[in-house]
Design an enzyme around this catalytic site. Structure first.
Site, PDB file in Angstrom:
ATOM      1  N   HIS A  13     -17.885  47.318   3.709  1.00  0.00           N
ATOM      2  CA  HIS A  13     -17.633  46.158   2.865  1.00  0.00           C
ATOM      3  C   HIS A  13     -16.283  45.533   3.192  1.00  0.00           C
ATOM      4  O   HIS A  13     -15.277  46.231   3.291  1.00  0.00           O
ATOM      5  CB  HIS A  13     -17.618  46.554   1.385  1.00  0.00           C
ATOM      6  CG  HIS A  13     -18.957  46.953   0.866  1.00  0.00           C
ATOM      7  ND1 HIS A  13     -19.125  47.641  -0.317  1.00  0.00           N
ATOM      8  CD2 HIS A  13     -20.208  46.761   1.351  1.00  0.00           C
ATOM      9  CE1 HIS A  13     -20.407  47.851  -0.533  1.00  0.00           C
ATOM     10  NE2 HIS A  13     -21.080  47.336   0.470  1.00  0.00           N
ATOM     11  N   SER A  51     -17.362  51.631   1.745  1.00  0.00           N
ATOM     12  CA  SER A  51     -16.638  50.547   1.075  1.00  0.00           C
ATOM     13  C   SER A  51     -15.174  50.968   0.948  1.00  0.00           C
ATOM     14  O   SER A  51     -14.579  51.385   1.940  1.00  0.00           O
ATOM     15  CB  SER A  51     -17.269  50.249  -0.295  1.00  0.00           C
ATOM     16  OG  SER A  51     -16.681  49.120  -0.891  1.00  0.00           O
ATOM     17  N   ASP A 106     -23.641  50.602  -3.896  1.00  0.00           N
ATOM     18  CA  ASP A 106     -24.360  50.073  -2.750  1.00  0.00           C
ATOM     19  C   ASP A 106     -24.681  51.229  -1.800  1.00  0.00           C
ATOM     20  O   ASP A 106     -23.843  52.091  -1.545  1.00  0.00           O
ATOM     21  CB  ASP A 106     -23.509  49.018  -2.037  1.00  0.00           C
ATOM     22  CG  ASP A 106     -24.289  48.270  -0.956  1.00  0.00           C
ATOM     23  OD1 ASP A 106     -25.530  48.202  -1.060  1.00  0.00           O
ATOM     24  OD2 ASP A 106     -23.655  47.757  -0.020  1.00  0.00           O
TER      25      ASP A 106
END
Length: 344
Positions: free
Chosen positions: A39, A12, A131
């Site tokens: 992401h 991310s 995540d």
């Protein structure tokens, strides 16, 4: 004998440069297929494959739904789409968001673990929140290898820290060592195959179906956990509490999924939205009360006008109280709580 030749990578914030550094040192004959979720906002044009292709001789491209899995390739999840693995091919879908993202890391990791078990190498890189933690647990649970970027070496340390704290990872290494480590691991004999319990197998299969947009009748997430008192921040459906070992996470009946920290982040954001909505409503009532007061004042109904002006002043005072509440409201999450703990 099975080989470790399915590499799944999740990143991310801070992950773009990390991915470039890893891919740039991989050998041109790498005996593995690499799958990347990074992401990004759904409106961003996906440039990662082009960037990676310029710094590596391994072909990189956005994954296409249904395409076969080929070794010595890099597949990148397209913007606003999950990337899932099935035996021999890739699924690219617009299933429900997980941890507020699409693409999300957990669906890729979970599906890879289900389809390829001990052949999978999972890698968690720099990023906020958590995540990838639940997905990495699935990889380890089914006999795969877990690699995490050293948090002290990460631009944003939350994702690596979460994975390390909740999963029995195999390797925690600085970014500069991840590429050489993957080169060493790729193509080696896989470890022992681990058979999941029937309950875990059914739960994983159901969650993969949800991410793959298979929402046919009969998919019932409630049976794999217990109903929670929380509502989904996106659709307001009831959230079911699910467990991966000691990891707690949540999924609603329409499919949205959250880690505990992602849910906390979403709820606190909704609180601020609701407070600003309350301010808007109170301000509108104040404006309307003043407008009506002006109307009665022009008609020489001074006593009635004064009553409306007084109510408008009370509305303004209530608006100020709500505004103070907005200023006091903070975005809660494990990062901030950890910082506060360090201060104590």
């Amino acid at each position: 004998m099975d080989k470790q030749n399915i590499i799944v990578i999740g990143a991310s914030a801070g992950g773009f440069e990390a991915l470039k550094k890893i891919v740039s040192v991989l050998p041109p004959d790498l005996d593995a297929a690499i799958f990347i979720v990074w992401h990004m906002a759904p409106t961003i044009r996906g440039v990662l494959p082009q960037v990676l292709s310029k710094i590596s001789t391994i072909p990189a491209a956005h994954a296409v739904d249904g395409e076969p899995i080929v070794m010595n390739r890099i597949y990148v999840a397209p913007p606003d789409h999950h990337m899932l693995l099935e035996q021999g091919h890739i699924r690219v879908t617009r299933g429900p968001k997980e941890n507020r993202f699409r693409p999300a890391v957990d669906p890729l990791f979970r599906s890879a673990a289900y389809a390829y078990g001990n052949r999978v190498i999972g890698v968690v890189l720099s990023g906020a929140l958590d995540d990838g933690t639940a997905g990495l647990w699935s990889i380890k649970y089914r006999g795969g290898v877990a690699v995490v970027q050293d948090p002290d070496d990460s631009e944003v340390s939350s994702m690596p820290e979460s994975a390390i704290s909740q999963v029995a990872v195999n390797y925690v290494v600085p970014l500069a060592e991840i590429g050489p480590l993957l080169t060493k691991l790729a193509g080696k004999p896989a470890g022992e195959k681990i058979q999941a319990t029937m309950q875990e197998d059914d739960k994983t299969k159901t969650e993969i179906k949800i991410a793959a947009e298979d929402t046919a009748a009969g998919i019932n997430i409630f049976q794999y956990g217990q109903l929670s008192p929380y509502a989904c921040p996106e659709c307001h459906g009831v959230l079911t509490l699910l467990k991966d070992g000691n990891i707690s996470r949540f999924r609603c009946h329409t499919g949205h999924a959250y880690s505990a920290d992602a849910l906390l982040d979403a709820i606190t954001e909704k609180i601020e939205d609701s407070l600003y909505s309350a301010i808007r409503g109170v301000d509108e009532s104040m404006l309307l009360l003043n407008h009506i007061g002006d109307h009665f004042a022009e008609a020489n109904h001074k006593r009635l006008a004064a009553q409306y002006f007084q109510k408008a002043q009370l509305a303004q005072q209530r608006s100020e109280l709500v505004r103070q509440a907005v200023m006091l409201q903070t975005q809660l999450g494990t990062d901030e709580l950890a910082v506060n703990q360090d201060k104590d």
